[in-house]
Design a protein around this motif. Structure first.
Motif, PDB file in Angstrom:
ATOM      1  N   PHE A   1       1.057  -1.217   0.680  1.00 20.62           N
ATOM      2  CA  PHE A   1      -0.676   0.256   0.187  1.00 20.62           C
ATOM      3  C   PHE A   1       0.945   1.457  -0.117  1.00 20.62           C
TER       4      PHE A   1
ATOM      5  N   PHE B   1       1.771   1.945  -3.193  1.00 23.14           N
ATOM      6  CA  PHE B   1       0.210   2.491  -4.105  1.00 23.14           C
ATOM      7  C   PHE B   1       0.454   4.608  -4.043  1.00 23.14           C
ATOM      8  N   LEU B   2       0.590   4.270  -2.393  1.00 21.00           N
ATOM      9  CA  LEU B   2       0.694   5.893  -2.067  1.00 21.00           C
ATOM     10  C   LEU B   2       1.840   6.629  -2.877  1.00 21.00           C
TER      11      LEU B   2
ATOM     12  N   LEU C   1       2.805   5.485  -6.271  1.00 22.26           N
ATOM     13  CA  LEU C   1       2.203   5.866  -7.437  1.00 22.26           C
ATOM     14  C   LEU C   1       0.640   6.941  -7.505  1.00 22.26           C
ATOM     15  N   GLY C   2       0.139   6.908  -6.619  1.00 22.33           N
ATOM     16  CA  GLY C   2      -0.720   7.758  -5.978  1.00 22.33           C
ATOM     17  C   GLY C   2      -0.111   8.870  -6.023  1.00 22.33           C
TER      18      GLY C   2
END
Lengths: 221, 243
Positions: B133, B136-137, B139-140
């Motif tokens: 996760f 993902f943070l 990437l976001g």
């Protein structure tokens, strides 16, 4: 024009949901579609469906919250409503919270209320646990809509920001998804899970409005 | 103190000699730890035999994954409060590098997990999930910055997201910790001191320091490139204006 911009944002979000294009029905359709496709996709064995049902509904709830969020603040940025609200000096965080809450009322709460029907489609036993689950879906959904609102506010000025919202919201959904699934599993360690779910929702209610407010002030610049 | 570092010119002079030193020391330390790790240290049958040598890449990558996210969030905070441009440039430079080391941590972890645990991926493992996760943070954060029209908007949106992510990391960590874990417990930083034999510990610490120095050097180089790019854009704008 109502006296308070916070109230006006709340009312506008509610009426918008029911006006034209059946916006409020879209997440419902999404939710129902997921619930119907799953048995076709993974097989119709009642035991399997009973086991995966609650989890599938959590996933469907999270995804259903994402499909409508793209427009939640974008329209206000485009038609200038946001600028007007902010000009009154009202706190942007409260306006954002009112909108996210209205959004949950029109799109999240109906899903939670209908969840027993979908649970029955997944061969769940018809007992009081369905009502408990309804409450858990409503509680978790609130956190989904507030965290999703952060993603939506941050990408309010981005055209076709749907993918961006999902990417931003996904990690923020994790605690709610995990506590929710734990609370419903009924397995070991699940006794405190509803409380953890409630705590993570409260955390979202406390933190997300400020992030949404800061992002909205950015979008209005 | 922040204001002293906030001067781009001072940063350029500082990094012009500090970055090469970081590269040189980092390369030396990584080379030594790899030589130790691959040829010198005895293999540990309990951790899967020779495959445990991946530890000298996996553990530093995990440290850096966490440290780089913290660094990005702190830089975002400093920028958000004091609007020091260098802090924003640092946060922007850390993101792709942090994502790279996080991906490295996930990849080496999978490669280590397959022979020892018999699986590439375990969904109910707390640390794998937290690191995923965090990836993902990152990437976001990068996607959000890339989607904004102007540099200032990218900086503001990025800072908000990095700070929201940072206050969520403990919650994410706690929620995934409720699951039972396959992953071994921490064995370097514990209350009783390191539980690891010294023969493994020293190469591991060298590797951790080496990767950190390499990371710091790369961040500085990316930051220098960004500062020069901004200056070039300013000069171009001035020329266009016919000044």
């Amino acid at each position: 024009m109502s006296a308070s911009p916070i109230l006006s944002a709340f009312r506008q979000a509610l009426t918008e949901a029911w006006a034209g294009g059946a916006g409020a029905l879209m997440p419902l359709g999404f939710f129902a579609g997921a619930a119907v496709l799953v048995p076709l996709g993974i097989g119709t064995d009642p035991d399997t469906l009973r086991a995966v049902g609650p989890g599938i509904l959590w996933v469907a709830l999270a995804l259903a919250s994402l499909v409508t969020l793209e427009r939640i603040f974008q329209a206000d940025v485009e038609d200038g409503a946001l600028d007007l609200w902010l000009q009154t000096g009202a706190p942007a965080s409260m306006i954002a919270a009112a909108k996210a809450f209205a959004h949950w009322l029109t799109a999240g709460l109906p899903l939670a209320i209908l969840s027993p029907i979908f649970a029955l489609m997944f061969q769940a036993k018809a007992d009081t646990s369905l009502l408990t689950h309804m409450g858990l879906y409503a509680l978790g959904g609130l956190a989904f809509f507030f965290w999703g609102g952060v993603g939506a506010a941050l990408s309010a000025t981005v055209r076709r920001g749907g993918l961006l919202i999902s990417l931003i919201a996904l990690p923020l959904y994790v605690p709610t998804a995990i506590f929710g699934a734990l609370a419903m599993s009924g397995g070991p360690g699940s006794t405190g899970a509803p409380l953890f779910l409630a705590a993570s929702t409260l955390f979202a209610l406390a933190v997300a409005p400020f992030a949404m407010g800061a992002a909205l002030r950015l979008a209005a610049d | 103190m922040f204001s002293w570092f906030a001067n781009p010119h001072r940063f350029l002079t500082l990094s012009s000699w500090l970055a090469p030193i970081c590269y040189a020391l980092g390369a030396l330390l990584i080379a030594w730890s790899l030589w130790q790790g691959l040829w010198i240290v005895p293999k540990d049958e309990y951790q899967g035999g020779d495959i445990m040598r991946v530890m000298f890449l996996h553990v530093p990558a995990a440290w850096l994954a966490m440290a780089s996210y913290m660094g990005m969030a702190v830089m975002s905070f400093i920028w958000f409060i004091w609007r020091h441009e260098v802090a924003d440039i640092a946060a922007k430079a850390i993101a792709p590098l942090g994502a790279t080391w996080t991906a490295l941590c996930l990849a080496t972890g999978s490669i280590w997990g397959k022979p020892t645990w018999g699986t590439w991926w375990q969904w109910d493992d707390a640390r794998m999930m937290s690191v995923l996760f965090m990836f993902f943070l990152f990437l976001g954060y990068m996607a959000l910055r890339a989607a904004m029209d102007t540099r200032q908007k990218a900086a503001r949106a990025g800072a908000i997201l990095a700070m929201v992510g940072a206050i969520n990391v403990p919650l994410i960590k706690f929620s995934v910790d409720l699951f039972t874990s396959l992953h071994q417990d921490a064995s370097v930083i514990t209350v009783d001191g390191p539980k690891m034999a010294a023969v493994y510990l020293w190469p591991l610490l060298a590797s951790g320091l080496g990767h950190s120095l390499l990371f710091a050097g790369l961040v500085m180089t990316l930051m220098r490139a960004e500062i020069w790019q901004r200056r070039a854009a300013q000069i171009r704008a001035r020329l266009m204006a016919g000044d």
